[in-house]
Design a protein around this motif. Structure first.
Motif, mmCIF file in Angstrom:
data_model
loop_
_atom_site.group_PDB
_atom_site.id
_atom_site.type_symbol
_atom_site.label_atom_id
_atom_site.label_comp_id
_atom_site.label_asym_id
_atom_site.label_seq_id
_atom_site.Cartn_x
_atom_site.Cartn_y
_atom_site.Cartn_z
ATOM 1 N N ASP A 142 0.533 2.278 1.032
ATOM 2 C CA ASP A 142 -0.189 2.194 2.309
ATOM 3 C C ASP A 142 -1.213 1.069 2.275
ATOM 4 O O ASP A 142 -1.402 0.359 3.275
ATOM 5 C CB ASP A 142 -0.885 3.520 2.608
ATOM 6 C CG ASP A 142 0.099 4.634 2.913
ATOM 7 O OD1 ASP A 142 1.227 4.312 3.344
ATOM 8 O OD2 ASP A 142 -0.257 5.816 2.716
ATOM 9 N N ALA A 143 -1.877 0.903 1.135
ATOM 10 C CA ALA A 143 -2.881 -0.161 1.010
ATOM 11 C C ALA A 143 -2.238 -1.532 1.172
ATOM 12 O O ALA A 143 -2.753 -2.394 1.894
ATOM 13 C CB ALA A 143 -3.599 -0.057 -0.329
ATOM 14 N N ASP A 144 -1.082 -1.736 0.524
ATOM 15 C CA ASP A 144 -0.390 -3.022 0.645
ATOM 16 C C ASP A 144 0.102 -3.244 2.072
ATOM 17 O O ASP A 144 0.002 -4.361 2.611
ATOM 18 C CB ASP A 144 0.798 -3.072 -0.321
ATOM 19 C CG ASP A 144 0.349 -3.117 -1.779
ATOM 20 O OD1 ASP A 144 -0.773 -3.593 -2.034
ATOM 21 O OD2 ASP A 144 1.121 -2.671 -2.651
ATOM 22 N N ARG A 145 0.614 -2.180 2.701
ATOM 23 C CA ARG A 145 1.175 -2.319 4.048
ATOM 24 C C ARG A 145 0.083 -2.654 5.074
ATOM 25 O O ARG A 145 0.246 -3.574 5.893
ATOM 26 C CB ARG A 145 1.890 -1.017 4.435
ATOM 27 C CG ARG A 145 2.422 -1.000 5.859
ATOM 28 C CD ARG A 145 3.137 0.302 6.145
ATOM 29 N NE ARG A 145 2.277 1.452 5.889
ATOM 30 C CZ ARG A 145 1.354 1.896 6.747
ATOM 31 N NH1 ARG A 145 1.178 1.282 7.907
ATOM 32 N NH2 ARG A 145 0.628 2.962 6.457
ATOM 33 N N ILE A 146 -1.027 -1.926 5.018
ATOM 34 C CA ILE A 146 -2.097 -2.165 6.001
ATOM 35 C C ILE A 146 -2.776 -3.503 5.747
ATOM 36 O O ILE A 146 -3.102 -4.240 6.681
ATOM 37 C CB ILE A 146 -3.112 -1.008 5.958
ATOM 38 C CG1 ILE A 146 -2.437 0.291 6.411
ATOM 39 C CG2 ILE A 146 -4.322 -1.312 6.831
ATOM 40 C CD1 ILE A 146 -3.332 1.502 6.345
ATOM 41 N N ALA A 147 -2.976 -3.849 4.481
ATOM 42 C CA ALA A 147 -3.598 -5.147 4.169
ATOM 43 C C ALA A 147 -2.740 -6.289 4.685
ATOM 44 O O ALA A 147 -3.261 -7.306 5.169
ATOM 45 C CB ALA A 147 -3.821 -5.268 2.666
ATOM 46 N N ALA A 148 -1.422 -6.144 4.600
ATOM 47 C CA ALA A 148 -0.526 -7.205 5.069
ATOM 48 C C ALA A 148 -0.635 -7.399 6.579
ATOM 49 O O ALA A 148 -0.407 -8.506 7.089
ATOM 50 C CB ALA A 148 0.908 -6.884 4.679
#
Length: 421
Positions: A204-210
């Motif tokens: 989730d962190a990678d997805r939202i940061a992207a």
């Protein structure tokens, strides 16, 4: 009357609110300004009646008949204005509203109970005073014109007023700490105005940061994964390839840094030729070397070597550590870096940085709005400032509207006249 009102209001605040904050403690100032008014009106009215030779007890009775209803209306309307804050989200003002409303009603009650009691025991406390009269002229247009001109002139500066939600605006702009804070806020990489988003998993962190990539107003969104070097296989291959070439620089036997040979004048001459236009500098260097050669010792050579090459060993140690780099994982990061983006309960944090300077509340609000487009649940300084500013502004508008309606209704009940109200 003022002291008794303050004591009773403080007690009422302790029973209702329990603890004061930086806003609600202002009730003391309000009580000094508003709470004393009721006693002033009562005493002034009694003094005017005494001026006309009215007996003390009769003066008290007439004061109650003539001004009691007006004072009660003033107490109700003022208390209503304070209570208008209690239904807003501005908790500090809501508590001040409760305390202020109780204080006004307490001051009104004390004025109507304590003042007559004192005057009954000692009628001489209030001396006779002539009525305070102000002559009024009807039909005078001058004051009205002046007021209208002042009001028209005030429109432009009033439109320039801005509501600054940043607490830094309350500090001395000339203070070094404030100036340092402003300098940090001008650069995105050091800006303290950052937003934080909490998610459950690393994915989730990678997805939202992207999602923040290439967004206007957003510099970057960092999470724990961004601290891990990318393309590790390629980089490790390059390190392996370079290690053989510089292995000798790290593990080989170093050549002696200084020897017993005298400093060669020929070498200095070559240096002078290379320097060209800076021949004077080379000449000074030559004289310095010759002076050093004249008094040269083993100890002086060691000192020179330490000063010139003292950090060389540390540099070699760093180079050796770099060549021994291995595959990096999140668990291998220093603990303080991990704690910035990963909580003990497994919650991951995303840090969103602006792409420019934030120097005022408008910049902060725009940044918070852009973050909220992707993550409405975000927190952090800019988000808190924007939300607090909106809550305060809405509270002021709502409380003003409620106070206007409540005071109008109270005045209608007291006067039974729409025109007078």
């Amino acid at each position: 009357v003022l002291v008794i009102s303050l004591v009773l209001t403080s007690g009422a605040a302790a029973l209702t609110v329990g603890a004061l904050n930086l806003i609600s403690i202002a009730f003391i100032v309000l009580m000094v300004g508003l709470g004393i008014d009721f006693a002033v009106h009562v005493l002034a009215h009694i003094a005017e009646l005494r001026f006309h030779a009215t007996p003390p007890k009769e003066a008290l009775r007439l004061t109650g008949l003539r001004s009691g209803r007006a004072l009660m209306t003033c107490a109700i309307t003022t208390a209503a204005a304070f209570l208008a804050f209690t239904i807003t989200d501005f908790h500090g003002m809501a508590q001040l509203g409760v305390i202020g409303a109780m204080g006004v009603l307490i001051a009104w009650s004390v004025a109507l109970v304590f003042v007559p009691a004192c005057l009954t025991l000692r009628p001489g406390l209030v001396g006779a005073r002539a009525p305070m009269t102000v002559p009024l002229r009807t039909g005078a247009a001058g004051p009205a014109v002046i007021v209208l001109l002042i009001g028209a002139a005030a429109i432009w500066p009033a439109l320039q007023a801005r509501f600054d939600t940043d607490p830094m605006g309350l500090r001395d702009p000339g203070a070094q700490s404030v100036q340092a804070f402003r300098l940090l806020a001008e650069k995105p990489e050091t800006s303290p105005y950052r937003a934080s988003i909490l998610v459950e998993t690393a994915a989730d962190a990678d997805r939202i940061a992207a999602q923040f990539n290439d967004r206007p107003g957003i510099g970057e969104a960092l999470n724990l994964g961004d601290l891990i070097p990318q393309d590790l296989d390629t980089k490790l291959e390059l390190l392996d390839f370079a290690a053989g070439s510089i292995d000798h620089a790290i593990f080989g036997q170093p050549t002696a840094l200084v020897g017993d040979a005298a400093i060669s004048g020929d070498r200095v001459g070559v240096l002078i030729a290379r320097l060209g236009e800076r021949e004077d500098m080379a000449q000074r260097l030559k004289r310095a070397l010759e002076a050093y050669q004249a008094e040269r010792t083993a100890e002086s050579d060691a000192m020179v070597a330490e000063r010139i090459f003292g950090s060389f060993r540390l540099l070699m140690a760093r180079l050796e550590a770099m060549l021994n780099a291995d595959r990096m994982t999140a668990s291998a990061l220093p603990p303080d870096m991990q704690e910035r983006f990963l909580a003990e309960d497994g919650t991951y944090r995303i840090e969103v940085v602006p792409d420019g300077s934030i120097t005022n509340s408008d910049d902060s609000a725009r940044f918070a709005a852009r973050v909220a487009e992707i993550a409405p649940e975000a927190a952090g300084g800019p988000v808190q400032l924007a939300a607090a500013g909106a809550a305060v502004a809405e509270a002021m508008l709502l409380a003003t509207a409620l106070a206007a309606v409540a005071t109008l209704l109270a005045c209608l009940e007291a006067t039974r006249s729409v025109i007078d109200a």
